[in-house]
Each structure stands twice: as C-alpha cells, then as structure tokens.
Scaffold this active site. Structure first.
Site, PDB file in Angstrom:
ATOM      1  N   TYR A   1      31.799  42.852  31.832  1.00  0.00           N
ATOM      2  CA  TYR A   1      32.287  43.188  33.178  1.00  0.00           C
ATOM      3  C   TYR A   1      32.815  44.622  33.240  1.00  0.00           C
ATOM      4  O   TYR A   1      32.612  45.334  34.209  1.00  0.00           O
ATOM      5  CB  TYR A   1      33.417  42.240  33.605  1.00  0.00           C
TER       6      TYR A   1
ATOM      7  N   ASP B   1      42.279  34.277  36.849  1.00  0.00           N
ATOM      8  CA  ASP B   1      40.921  34.761  36.634  1.00  0.00           C
ATOM      9  C   ASP B   1      40.830  35.461  35.292  1.00  0.00           C
ATOM     10  O   ASP B   1      41.837  35.976  34.791  1.00  0.00           O
ATOM     11  CB  ASP B   1      40.493  35.724  37.758  1.00  0.00           C
TER      12      ASP B   1
END
Ligand SMILES: Cc1c2[nH]c(c1CCC(=O)O)Cc1[nH]c(c(CCC(=O)O)c1C)Cc1[nH]c(c(CCC(=O)O)c1C)Cc1[nH]c(c(CCC(=O)O)c1C)C2
Length: 343
Positions: free
Chosen positions: A140, A62
């Site tokens: 993020y 990820d």
C-alpha cells in the site's frame, strides 16, 4: 483451542457497510476520524454482535493506521478506497518515514478503543485485535492505494531487495509493539492480515513475507511469555495456498484460509499442527438461505469440528444481505451441534 459444543464463528468485516446501522454511524464522518474515536470504534465493533450470535468480535480499525503512524498521509476516498497522496517511490523516500515510532503515543487511540470495547462486551465473547502484515502494508505504501498488479511494490522486491528488507523490518518492529499494545489494552486474540500474499509467488513469499510473519509471532509470544501470558494468534495470508505447510509452522496457533483451498486438503497439508479458520466464499452469501446451509454443512464436514473456527474466506461486501449473514452463523451453530463429538 478449547472444545466447544458448537464450532465458533465470526466473519471478516463483520463490522461493515452491509449493516444499515454501520452506515448510519459512519455517515458524514471521515473514515480515519472514525478510527480515532474510541467510542465510535466500540459502537461499530458491537453492532454486528447485537444482530447475530457471533462467537468473537474484531475491533473496528484499519490496517493503514500503521503507515499513518510512520508519518505517511493516508486518506479514505469515497468510491476509491485508501489513497496515499505521496506514496514511496524510490528507496531514498524511506528517509521520510519516522525512524523511531512511539507506538504507545501514535496508536494510543486504538488501544483506548480496545479497552473500552473489552469492558462493554462484558466477557460475552473474546475481542480480536489485528494488524496488517509487513508485505501488505509495504505494498500500500508504494502503490499509494489498492492495485490489481501491485507492480510498483513488486518492482521494489526485484530492483531494490535491500531497501525492501529495510522497510519490511521497520514495519515488523512497529507491528510487534502495536500487537503487544493491543494485548495490554485487552485484546484476547490477534489476527495478522497478509491480504496481498497471493500476488507473490512461492519464492518471493519465502523471502519477503514468511520470515516477517514468523518474526512477528515469535517476538510477540516471547514477550508475552515473560509476563506469564499467552494468547492465540491467527495468520491470514490470502491466496497463499502454496505456503500452507510453511504457514502451519510459523508459531501461529491458527491459519486462516481463503476459499481457494478445499477443507480436507488443508487439513492434510497442515497435519494437525494448527487450528484452521475459514473459508466459505463470501459470494456464497448471495445464495438462498437453504443453499448457504448446505454449503456450510459440507464445509464443516470437510474441516471437522475440532481445531476449527468457521469464517468466510475474505471480508463481507457492502451489498450483502444481513439476513444471509445471520443464516450463515446459524447454519454453523446448528450443523456443528448435530455433528456431535468428533475426533
Ligand atoms: C469497514 C471498513 C474497514 N476498512 C475500510 C472499510 C470500508 C469503508 C468505510 O466504512 O467507509 C476501508 C478499507 N480499508 C482497506 C480497504 C481495501 C482497499 C483495497 O482494495 O486495497 C478498504 C476498502 C485496507 C484494508 N483494511 C483491512 C484489510 C485487511 C483485510 C482484508 O484483506 O480485507 C485491508 C486490505 C482490515 C480491516 N479494515 C476494517 C476492519 C474492521 C473490522 C472488521 O473486520 O469488522 C478490518 C479488520 C474496517
């Protein structure tokens, strides 16, 4: 890129929850624990290749392993997605980040997964490594998870431009080391995901994304060159159609496209400087197989066979039918073989 009999094809998120075997392997295990297991990553990477004749594999991992390596806590919350319990709020919070990251130690588990997977693939298809791009990771880290407006992260760009550049630079340094480590571990191509490019306008993109994307490719390539190596790099800046010309002159061999650009104008605007990758709307996979085949044919005609990698314009969704993914891959192979030699 080399000439091939058919157009090569792979899908973003080809390892994913649309596959029952993926759900089974992931069952009962924390997402990032899975990412830290080379055996599990290898298995998840290989699963889609057992089902479909994809022409590339992408390592299961990820993009958020980088904020973790910088010392941030990131959890994958079921039904919610990635969550940072303590996101960055103000520039002083940058001091809490690990200033000097030993990438070979912190992200060693990704390198191990790549080496193991490369061996297990036995040369059948190339293995793609990847990283998130600085702006997407920054967003993020400040938002603390997914967001519609990205207004907390964009607030930094307008209110704290210097601190923003500091963070983007810090991320760039880690990403360069990380990508080089992936190549040393066996990755044969690299994709950089600027998934949140579309939330920026052309001016902000030019200031806060593009220079870092360029820097990453240039530094990775320079370093590889010293060792007599070279591998193709792909940049995927989602919804950044306004930046297509710039992206085609950013040291990447391939520009990945989302579905908001039509193939022919993408070709015209990039002027044959790069290969293109994409860009079928993932939702077209909800169509009946015959319709998928027609859509693929049109897309291939738009891009032409040369310097082209077929893909979706973004990742597969969990409720998609694996059979239709197979129909997509077969349609690319079949139509492109029939197209014959093309200039
Ligand atoms: C399959 C999967 C992944 N990450 C997540 C999932 C679903 C959750 C699960 O399996 O439990 C959570 C997971 N991870 C992330 C999200 C998006 C959250 C959001 O909405 O912001 C989710 C649900 C963050 C993420 N993660 C990634 C991106 C960039 C690509 C993109 O734009 O989609 C992004 C933005 C990269 C990524 N992530 C993953 C890959 C594997 C290789 C493959 O494509 O087959 C890759 C390349 C793997």
């Amino acid at each position: 890129l080399q000439d091939t009999e058919h157009v090569p094809v792979w899908c973003m998120r080809q390892a994913g929850r649309y596959l029952p075997e993926f759900r089974k392997t992931r069952e009962g295990r924390d997402f990032f624990d899975t990412c830290r297991s080379p055996e599990a990553c290898c298995e998840l990477t290989l699963q889609p290749l057992r089902r479909f004749p994809f022409d590339a594999a992408i390592i299961f991992s990820d993009i958020l392993v980088i904020p973790q390596a910088l010392g941030m806590n990131v959890q994958m919350v079921a039904g919610k997605g990635p969550t940072f319990p303590e996101p960055l709020k103000e520039p002083e919070d940058l001091q809490q980040l690990q200033a000097k990251v030993d990438v070979s130690k912190e992200l060693d588990y990704v390198f191990k997964a790549i080496t193991l997977t490369r061996h297990k693939i036995e040369g059948k298809v190339p293995l793609i490594g990847f990283s998130g791009a600085p702006w997407t990771l920054m967003s993020y880290m400040i938002e603390g998870g997914g967001s519609n407006t990205h207004s907390k992260a964009k607030r930094w760009l307008y209110r704290h431009p210097e601190a923003s550049h500091m963070l983007l630079k810090m991320l760039t340094d880690v990403i360069v080391q990380y990508l080089l480590g992936q190549v040393a571990a066996g990755a044969q191509a690299l994709q950089v995901f600027e998934s949140h490019a579309g939330i920026l306008g052309p001016v902000e993109f030019k200031e806060f994304s593009l220079p870092y994307l360029r820097d990453i490719a240039r530094r990775v390539k320079d370093k590889l060159k010293e060792a007599g190596e070279d591998i193709p790099m792909i940049v995927f800046a989602k919804d950044a159609h306004y930046a297509l010309e710039d992206l085609s002159q950013s040291h990447y061999e391939v520009v990945g496209l989302d579905w908001t650009i039509d193939p022919q104008s993408a070709r015209e605007r990039t002027g044959g400087k790069v290969s293109l990758q994409g860009n079928m709307d993932p939702c077209a996979l909800y169509a009946p197989k015959e319709r998928i085949s027609q859509i693929v044919k049109k897309m291939l005609e738009g891009f032409g066979k040369k310097g082209y990698i077929a893909n979706l314009g973004h990742g597969l969704y969990p409720d998609m039918d694996p059979e239709n993914v197979g129909a997509f891959v077969d349609a690319v192979h079949q139509h492109s073989k029939q197209m014959g030699a093309q200039i």
